[in-house]
Design a protein around this motif. Structure first.
Motif, PDB file in Angstrom:
ATOM      1  N   LEU A 146      15.882  42.665  10.133  1.00  0.00           N
ATOM      2  CA  LEU A 146      16.126  41.741   9.019  1.00  0.00           C
ATOM      3  C   LEU A 146      15.071  40.648   8.957  1.00  0.00           C
ATOM      4  O   LEU A 146      14.586  40.311   7.872  1.00  0.00           O
ATOM      5  CB  LEU A 146      17.519  41.119   9.157  1.00  0.00           C
ATOM      6  N   THR A 147      14.729  40.072  10.105  1.00  0.00           N
ATOM      7  CA  THR A 147      13.724  39.007  10.102  1.00  0.00           C
ATOM      8  C   THR A 147      12.359  39.551   9.703  1.00  0.00           C
ATOM      9  O   THR A 147      11.585  38.865   9.026  1.00  0.00           O
ATOM     10  CB  THR A 147      13.624  38.337  11.486  1.00  0.00           C
ATOM     11  N   SER A 150      12.485  40.070   5.894  1.00  0.00           N
ATOM     12  CA  SER A 150      12.885  38.919   5.076  1.00  0.00           C
ATOM     13  C   SER A 150      11.734  38.348   4.248  1.00  0.00           C
ATOM     14  O   SER A 150      11.975  37.697   3.230  1.00  0.00           O
ATOM     15  CB  SER A 150      13.466  37.816   5.964  1.00  0.00           C
ATOM     16  N   THR A 155      15.466  34.592   1.362  1.00  0.00           N
ATOM     17  CA  THR A 155      15.368  33.810   2.601  1.00  0.00           C
ATOM     18  C   THR A 155      16.622  33.955   3.446  1.00  0.00           C
ATOM     19  O   THR A 155      16.564  33.916   4.686  1.00  0.00           O
ATOM     20  CB  THR A 155      15.145  32.319   2.264  1.00  0.00           C
ATOM     21  N   VAL A 157      18.231  36.467   4.186  1.00  0.00           N
ATOM     22  CA  VAL A 157      18.137  37.635   5.064  1.00  0.00           C
ATOM     23  C   VAL A 157      17.567  37.235   6.425  1.00  0.00           C
ATOM     24  O   VAL A 157      17.994  37.735   7.471  1.00  0.00           O
ATOM     25  CB  VAL A 157      17.278  38.733   4.414  1.00  0.00           C
ATOM     26  N   LYS A 158      16.596  36.324   6.421  1.00  0.00           N
ATOM     27  CA  LYS A 158      15.998  35.857   7.681  1.00  0.00           C
ATOM     28  C   LYS A 158      17.038  35.179   8.561  1.00  0.00           C
ATOM     29  O   LYS A 158      17.115  35.454   9.772  1.00  0.00           O
ATOM     30  CB  LYS A 158      14.859  34.888   7.384  1.00  0.00           C
ATOM     31  N   TYR A 193      27.170  36.295   4.276  1.00  0.00           N
ATOM     32  CA  TYR A 193      25.843  36.436   3.663  1.00  0.00           C
ATOM     33  C   TYR A 193      25.953  36.995   2.245  1.00  0.00           C
ATOM     34  O   TYR A 193      25.314  36.508   1.312  1.00  0.00           O
ATOM     35  CB  TYR A 193      24.977  37.359   4.523  1.00  0.00           C
TER      36      TYR A 193
END
Length: 203
Positions: A146-147, A150, A155, A157-158, A193
């Motif tokens: 995910l990071t 992202s 953002t 998602v990060k 999320y």
């Protein structure tokens, strides 16, 4: 008036640039649904591990609890991928955008490396009998995916990825709580999320 028009045009240009460089077809509601799938899978896993009646589902000696949990995880993964793809395609069509473009290809490549690595490592751990580490490994590598991806999308998602990694590290310290942390990471965090993305970008 001219200054206001200039700011308005600059805002429109910025918006167009973000849309061209970011994959914004990810649906917040799909995150909520995926989280619900994970919570249902967690409850089922808890039943399999702790209920004396769960032996009725094992079919004698043909299936073990680990096998049922593994099959359940695969079904949740496939359902999640299908849900995410279908809802992203629907959102892209609504916005008159293509779901398969340079940005989505870059996103797919960025997330695939950590996911494939984590999947292979998890299979190795399963083969060697280290079942108590699987949940933590999946959380960590999913968070890394995910990071990594992202930069091509929201953002949020990060931050979801960072939280998943943190839960995975906690899972390594408390491996007996793997199922609970798995439910928190893939279930509760995904639902939160999803609601945030939906309220911020879609409602």
């Amino acid at each position: 008036m001219e200054q206001k028009d200039l700011f308005k045009e600059l805002g429109q240009i910025r918006s167009l640039m973000e849309k061209s460089s970011k994959f914004v077809s990810i649906s917040g509601l799909s995150g909520v649904l995926i989280g619900c799938y994970a919570l249902l899978g967690t409850l089922f896993g808890y039943y399999i591990l702790h209920s004396p009646k769960s032996s009725d589902l094992l079919g004698g000696e043909n299936l073990t609890k680990q096998n049922i949990l593994f099959i359940t995880a695969i079904l949740i993964l496939l359902s999640s991928l299908l849900t995410g793809w279908l809802m992203a395609r629907k959102k892209a069509r609504k916005n008159k955008q293509s779901i398969w473009n340079i940005t989505s290809k870059s996103l797919l490549f960025a997330v695939s490396i950590p996911l494939v690595t984590g999947g292979i490592l998890s299979l190795i751990l399963i083969a060697q009998g280290y079942y108590h580490l699987i949940a933590a490994m999946l959380l960590i590598f999913y968070g890394l995916a995910l990071t990594a991806g992202s930069i091509y999308t929201f953002t949020e998602v990060k931050w979801l990825g960072i939280l998943e990694i943190c839960l995975g590290i906690i899972g390594l310290c408390f491996s007996d709580q793997g199922l609970l942390l798995w439910g928190l990471g893939f279930g509760v965090l995904h639902i939160i999320y999803g609601f945030i993305v939906y309220k911020k970008y879609e409602s």
